[in-house]
Motif scaffolding. Structure first.
Motif: not given
Ligand code: DC
Length: 230
Positions: A12, A16, A36, A98-99, A102, A108, A156
């Motif tokens: 992040s 990007k 997103a 989100t982390a 994810a 996934r 950020r």
């Molecule tokens: O790019 P971002 O900050 O909006 O991503 C949010 C979260 O999602 C971040 O913790 C990483 C995860 N992510 C991921 O695991 N795989 C991706 N292809 C995109 C984001």
């Protein structure tokens, strides 16, 4: 002209989102912000009080919700079951959740399938963490962007501040570092640079400078293709 699949990966705060938006716009391609999508799953989970450790519930949730991209008033937006959630998915609380979401392999799997569905035909710029390694390992062009954590945290912070959020610089940097940790160390599809990616360190580069390199790469790709077909 061949419609390319372009992957932009990296942690992040490397720029990007801005870069993929401009690149996609200039090429007339679809811009797919995969972060997103994970954020939207996290928001949906939070609304239903689903814990990030409850993988069965997360899998069912992914089957149920519809995540789409649209353009409203010239701006890219993300829809959750037809509701525009573009602002809500960017709060610090949802970012942290989100982390964790994810890192769930069921989530996934569902997101990767949807990303392939949307990008398979080409003419797409996908930005994320695992695009060049997992989602489209045969992408035509792969960029991997990096920058120091301090610089990424500051970027950020300024972005959140500009959106009217009440944030602190030190906390934002710490959150960026915590998220990096989680992204790099998770078992499923950790953040990793594809061996054949073009690495761009954006610590001392501004957006136009990075864009210039990206457009050069796209131009070179088409030139090489042209030579190859002669
Ligand atoms: O790019 P971002 O900050 O909006 O991503 C949010 C979260 O999602 C971040 O913790 C990483 C995860 N992510 C991921 O695991 N795989 C991706 N292809 C995109 C984001």
């Amino acid at each position: 002209m061949k419609k390319l699949i372009i992957a932009i990966d990296g942690p992040s705060g490397v720029g990007k989102s801005t870069l993929s938006k401009v690149l996609a716009h200039e090429l007339g391609y679809l811009n797919l912000d995969t972060g997103a999508m994970y954020r939207t799953v996290a928001l949906a989970a939070s609304r239903r009080s689903i814990d990030a450790s409850d993988h069965d519930a997360l899998r069912l949730l992914c089957d149920e919700i519809v995540i789409e991209f649209s353009i409203k008033g010239g701006k890219d937006c993300v829809l959750l079951n037809n509701e525009d959630v573009s602002a809500e998915i960017r709060t610090p609380e949802i970012s942290l959740l989100t982390a964790a979401v994810a890192a769930c392999s069921e989530v996934r799997q569902a997101m990767v399938a949807r990303q392939r569905e949307l990008g398979n035909a080409g003419g797409v710029v996908l930005e994320g963490r695992d695009i060049g390694t997992v989602v489209f390992p045969d992408a035509d062009i792969k960029f991997f962007l990096k920058a120091s954590a301090g610089v990424r945290g500051r970027r950020r912070f300024l972005e959140l501040q500009a959106n009217g959020a009440d944030v602190e610089l030190a906390r934002t940097i710490a959150e960026v570092e915590a998220r990096d940790e989680a992204d790099i160390n998770r078992a499923t599809s950790p953040l990793r640079q594809a061996e054949d990616a073009l690495v761009i360190d954006t610590t001392n580069l501004d957006i136009p400078q990075v864009l210039e390199r990206m457009f050069e790469t796209v131009k070179d790709f088409f030139c090489e293709q042209g030579e190859g077909s002669r």
